[in-house]
Design a protein around this motif. Structure first.
Motif, PDB file in Angstrom:
ATOM      1  N   ALA A   1      37.929  53.513  52.443  1.00  0.00           N
ATOM      2  CA  ALA A   1      38.428  54.009  51.162  1.00  0.00           C
ATOM      3  C   ALA A   1      39.261  52.971  50.429  1.00  0.00           C
ATOM      4  O   ALA A   1      39.401  53.039  49.215  1.00  0.00           O
ATOM      5  N   ASP A   2      39.819  52.015  51.178  1.00  0.00           N
ATOM      6  CA  ASP A   2      40.725  51.054  50.554  1.00  0.00           C
ATOM      7  C   ASP A   2      40.032  49.762  50.154  1.00  0.00           C
ATOM      8  O   ASP A   2      40.680  48.748  49.941  1.00  0.00           O
ATOM      9  N   THR A   3      38.720  49.770  50.090  1.00  0.00           N
ATOM     10  CA  THR A   3      38.006  48.540  49.727  1.00  0.00           C
ATOM     11  C   THR A   3      36.989  48.833  48.620  1.00  0.00           C
ATOM     12  O   THR A   3      36.718  49.990  48.317  1.00  0.00           O
ATOM     13  N   VAL A   4      36.490  47.766  48.026  1.00  0.00           N
ATOM     14  CA  VAL A   4      35.413  47.927  47.041  1.00  0.00           C
ATOM     15  C   VAL A   4      34.240  47.046  47.464  1.00  0.00           C
ATOM     16  O   VAL A   4      34.411  46.098  48.231  1.00  0.00           O
ATOM     17  N   VAL A   5      33.081  47.380  46.934  1.00  0.00           N
ATOM     18  CA  VAL A   5      31.896  46.564  47.200  1.00  0.00           C
ATOM     19  C   VAL A   5      31.684  45.640  46.003  1.00  0.00           C
ATOM     20  O   VAL A   5      31.700  46.090  44.857  1.00  0.00           O
ATOM     21  N   VAL A   6      31.538  44.363  46.288  1.00  0.00           N
ATOM     22  CA  VAL A   6      31.280  43.379  45.229  1.00  0.00           C
ATOM     23  C   VAL A   6      29.806  43.004  45.311  1.00  0.00           C
ATOM     24  O   VAL A   6      29.337  42.544  46.353  1.00  0.00           O
ATOM     25  N   ARG A   7      29.081  43.257  44.229  1.00  0.00           N
ATOM     26  CA  ARG A   7      27.654  42.911  44.209  1.00  0.00           C
ATOM     27  C   ARG A   7      27.505  41.461  43.760  1.00  0.00           C
ATOM     28  O   ARG A   7      28.071  41.067  42.734  1.00  0.00           O
TER      29      ARG A   7
ATOM     30  N   THR B   1      27.725  40.151  40.201  1.00  0.00           N
ATOM     31  CA  THR B   1      26.987  40.961  39.218  1.00  0.00           C
ATOM     32  C   THR B   1      27.633  42.320  38.980  1.00  0.00           C
ATOM     33  O   THR B   1      27.294  43.005  38.025  1.00  0.00           O
ATOM     34  N   GLY B   2      28.555  42.728  39.829  1.00  0.00           N
ATOM     35  CA  GLY B   2      29.203  44.014  39.608  1.00  0.00           C
ATOM     36  C   GLY B   2      30.181  44.343  40.725  1.00  0.00           C
ATOM     37  O   GLY B   2      30.223  43.664  41.750  1.00  0.00           O
ATOM     38  N   VAL B   3      30.976  45.376  40.481  1.00  0.00           N
ATOM     39  CA  VAL B   3      31.926  45.856  41.488  1.00  0.00           C
ATOM     40  C   VAL B   3      31.746  47.363  41.555  1.00  0.00           C
ATOM     41  O   VAL B   3      31.652  48.025  40.523  1.00  0.00           O
ATOM     42  N   ASP B   4      31.694  47.881  42.774  1.00  0.00           N
ATOM     43  CA  ASP B   4      31.406  49.298  42.940  1.00  0.00           C
ATOM     44  C   ASP B   4      32.422  49.923  43.885  1.00  0.00           C
ATOM     45  O   ASP B   4      32.512  49.529  45.038  1.00  0.00           O
TER      46      ASP B   4
ATOM     47  N   LEU C   1      29.496  42.169  49.179  1.00  0.00           N
ATOM     48  CA  LEU C   1      30.695  41.805  49.938  1.00  0.00           C
ATOM     49  C   LEU C   1      31.662  42.981  49.858  1.00  0.00           C
ATOM     50  O   LEU C   1      31.642  43.715  48.872  1.00  0.00           O
ATOM     51  N   ARG C   2      32.518  43.112  50.860  1.00  0.00           N
ATOM     52  CA  ARG C   2      33.610  44.088  50.736  1.00  0.00           C
ATOM     53  C   ARG C   2      34.907  43.346  50.509  1.00  0.00           C
ATOM     54  O   ARG C   2      35.121  42.267  51.049  1.00  0.00           O
ATOM     55  N   ALA C   3      35.767  43.939  49.672  1.00  0.00           N
ATOM     56  CA  ALA C   3      37.040  43.273  49.377  1.00  0.00           C
ATOM     57  C   ALA C   3      38.136  44.306  49.198  1.00  0.00           C
ATOM     58  O   ALA C   3      37.874  45.444  48.783  1.00  0.00           O
ATOM     59  N   ASP C   4      39.362  43.902  49.532  1.00  0.00           N
ATOM     60  CA  ASP C   4      40.524  44.753  49.237  1.00  0.00           C
ATOM     61  C   ASP C   4      40.921  44.619  47.777  1.00  0.00           C
ATOM     62  O   ASP C   4      41.477  45.531  47.186  1.00  0.00           O
TER      63      ASP C   4
ATOM     64  N   MET D   1      27.619  34.159  53.880  1.00  0.00           N
ATOM     65  CA  MET D   1      28.840  34.497  53.146  1.00  0.00           C
ATOM     66  C   MET D   1      29.434  35.780  53.721  1.00  0.00           C
ATOM     67  O   MET D   1      28.715  36.737  53.940  1.00  0.00           O
ATOM     68  N   ARG D   2      30.768  35.766  53.959  1.00  0.00           N
ATOM     69  CA  ARG D   2      31.366  36.938  54.579  1.00  0.00           C
ATOM     70  C   ARG D   2      32.321  37.629  53.609  1.00  0.00           C
ATOM     71  O   ARG D   2      33.048  36.995  52.881  1.00  0.00           O
ATOM     72  N   GLY D   3      32.319  38.918  53.638  1.00  0.00           N
ATOM     73  CA  GLY D   3      33.360  39.681  52.967  1.00  0.00           C
ATOM     74  C   GLY D   3      33.987  40.513  54.053  1.00  0.00           C
ATOM     75  O   GLY D   3      33.368  41.418  54.592  1.00  0.00           O
ATOM     76  N   VAL D   4      35.185  40.149  54.492  1.00  0.00           N
ATOM     77  CA  VAL D   4      35.696  40.699  55.741  1.00  0.00           C
ATOM     78  C   VAL D   4      36.855  41.657  55.519  1.00  0.00           C
ATOM     79  O   VAL D   4      37.769  41.717  56.307  1.00  0.00           O
ATOM     80  N   ALA D   5      36.810  42.396  54.416  1.00  0.00           N
ATOM     81  CA  ALA D   5      37.875  43.356  54.180  1.00  0.00           C
ATOM     82  C   ALA D   5      37.919  44.375  55.311  1.00  0.00           C
ATOM     83  O   ALA D   5      36.897  44.716  55.897  1.00  0.00           O
ATOM     84  N   GLY D   6      39.122  44.859  55.564  1.00  0.00           N
ATOM     85  CA  GLY D   6      39.278  45.923  56.539  1.00  0.00           C
ATOM     86  C   GLY D   6      39.307  45.434  57.979  1.00  0.00           C
ATOM     87  O   GLY D   6      39.147  46.202  58.895  1.00  0.00           O
ATOM     88  N   MET D   7      39.475  44.103  58.208  1.00  0.00           N
ATOM     89  CA  MET D   7      39.504  43.583  59.580  1.00  0.00           C
ATOM     90  C   MET D   7      40.831  42.886  59.873  1.00  0.00           C
ATOM     91  O   MET D   7      40.885  41.812  60.445  1.00  0.00           O
ATOM     92  N   GLY D   8      41.928  43.481  59.458  1.00  0.00           N
ATOM     93  CA  GLY D   8      43.243  42.894  59.732  1.00  0.00           C
ATOM     94  C   GLY D   8      43.751  42.124  58.550  1.00  0.00           C
ATOM     95  O   GLY D   8      44.589  42.601  57.799  1.00  0.00           O
ATOM     96  N   VAL D   9      43.212  40.915  58.331  1.00  0.00           N
ATOM     97  CA  VAL D   9      43.634  40.110  57.177  1.00  0.00           C
ATOM     98  C   VAL D   9      43.019  40.713  55.918  1.00  0.00           C
ATOM     99  O   VAL D   9      41.826  41.013  55.889  1.00  0.00           O
TER     100      VAL D   9
END
Ligand SMILES: Cc1cc2nc3c(=O)[nH]c(=O)nc-3n(C[C@H](O)[C@H](O)[C@H](O)COP(=O)(O)OP(=O)(O)OC[C@H]3O[C@@H](n4cnc5c(N)ncnc54)[C@H](O)[C@@H]3O)c2cc1C
Length: 406
Positions: free
Chosen positions: A146-152, A134-137, A158-161, A1-9
């Motif tokens: 700085a512009d992303t969050v970590v999704v547990r 299970t959570g968002v950090d 995963l990282r997400a915008d 599973m990929r969380g691809v925040a911060g890579m263009g899209v």
């Protein structure tokens, strides 16, 4: 599973693959977002019940590419009516009148068909089953992160915008983001739902019958099956035999209710599954539908009683609006603040109205029931129809999204 925040899209993680989560995923994907849907259950499934898609939801779905041709079959829902247990019509709205007034006539579909249609509109690999969020950090986000969050999640971080919390009525993310909110309260009713195979001439109209603290609904689905539901006031004690309980309560009501109940009890060829649930709603509205980079949507944001058949419709509206506001290079926290602004008042009003309808439907004192029925009969159907203008006449946002910057 990929969380691809911060890579263009830009990347969205959606918690929950129900109606609202999948609709949000489709809407965001169409706006160019990369999307990962995490669904806790091992399969995507609409529970064995029908759902009415009102004109507002049909318009919202159309705006994300799920137009009328998706809902196979030509049986439209209508006319819609309210009856007394002896069969007397208390009110009746012609499908034609409703159609011209509010747009496309409502359609009732099996929940599984709706989930399938939404999932089919997503590219492969977007939906991850058996993965619980299970959570968002967002602590410790620094530098280029700085512009992303970590999704547990149960399958790793995963990282997400942006995160869309669409984890339903018992949303865990709601509780984490708004720990002081009182959460759910019992709505004073419990209900049964089932989908029957079509038999004989199908009922052409949808109708709900109001008795004393009890209701029975019949809704023809677009695929020829019949969705039936029933409610009873009070917290539901689970009857040992649902079928026997339904016969006891509704077996002497007007046709075709006895025949439908008979059908429900037959074991051949396949037993029909009867669902029984207590109804819950949010005890009070949330202060807002966002927190930082997280947007709450659907029942997670505004769990309401089912009396107006609008919970799922509002989830679909939410999805379309949040994706519209997140279009292009919108600043995420500012777009989510605009989302709360766009959705909070509307959904709060609809929730209140739905609760009031439930209070009327649950009346049980004979005098109160007679007065209620008289009032319903005395109200012209044009007035009833007009009263729904603000709910059913909703239009999806069109044109470019407003510029939402921090
Ligand atoms: C009796 C009844 C009749 C109704 N009839 C109608 C109707 O006719 N029309 C209408 O519009 N609405 C109706 N509704 C309301 C409608 O069912 C809900 O409003 C709608 O399902 C909300 O969609 P949702 O996506 O917010 O939640 P759900 O559809 O409940 O989806 C939430 C999803 O999140 C998943 N999930 C939960 N926690 C996690 C986690 N931690 N991580 C990952 N996944 C998670 C769940 O497994 C689920 O798949 C009715 C409701 C009831 C009770």
């Amino acid at each position: 599973m990929r969380g691809v925040a911060g890579m263009g899209v830009r990347h969205a993680v959606v918690a929950g693959g129900g109606i609202g989560g999948l609709a949000a995923a489709v809407a965001l994907n169409r706006r160019g977002w990369g999307v990962t849907v995490c669904e806790r259950a091992p399969v995507l499934t609409g529970i064995g019940a029908g759902i009415v898609l009102a004109p507002n939801a049909l318009r919202a779905l159309d705006s994300i590419g799920l137009g009328p041709d998706v809902w196979a079959g030509d049986a439209l829902l209508g006319p819609v009516g309210l009856r007394a247990p002896d069969g007397t019509w208390l009110s009746r709205t012609g499908a034609g009148a409703t159609s011209s007034r509010h747009g496309p006539p409502a359609r009732a579909v099996h929940r599984g068909s709706l989930i399938d249609a939404l999932a089919a509109a997503l590219p492969p690999g977007v939906v991850h089953l058996g993965v619980a969020v299970t959570g968002v950090d967002d602590t410790g986000n620094t530098g280029d992160r700085a512009d992303t969050v970590v999704v547990r999640t149960s399958a790793g971080d995963l990282r997400a915008d942006v995160v869309v919390a669409a984890d339903g009525v018992r949303s865990g993310l709601r509780g984490r983001l708004f720990p002081r909110h009182p959460g759910l309260r019992h709505a004073g009713e419990a209900g049964w739902r089932a989908v029957l195979p079509g038999f004989g001439p199908p009922p052409r109209s949808a109708a709900e019958t109001w008795g004393r603290g009890e209701r029975f609904g019949i809704v023809p689905l677009v695929d020829g099956r019949i969705y039936v539901y029933a409610t009873a006031a009070g917290p539901g004690t689970k009857p040992a035999d649902h079928h026997a309980e339904l016969i006891r309560r509704f077996g002497a009501w007007h046709d075709p209710i006895p025949a439908l109940l008979d059908r429900l009890g037959r074991r051949n060829p396949d037993p029909v599954r009867v669902l029984h649930h207590d109804f819950y709603e949010l005890a009070s509205p949330l202060p807002r539908f966002h927190s930082g980079r997280v947007a709450l949507l659907g029942d997670a944001a505004h769990a309401m009683t089912p009396n107006m058949g609008q919970g799922g419709c509002q989830a679909i509206e939410d999805a379309v609006v949040v994706a519209h506001l997140l279009a292009d290079d919108a600043d995420v926290p500012a777009a989510l603040a605009a989302y709360t602004e766009a959705r909070h008042r509307r959904t709060t009003r609809i929730s209140r109205r739905s609760r009031r309808i439930g209070e009327l439907a649950r009346l049980s004192h004979p005098l109160a029931v007679s007065a209620r029925n008289l009032a319903v009969r005395a109200t012209p159907s044009a007035v009833t129809s007009r009263a729904l203008d603000t709910v059913l006449g909703w239009q999806p946002p069109s044109g470019p999204a407003p510029t939402v910057r921090a």
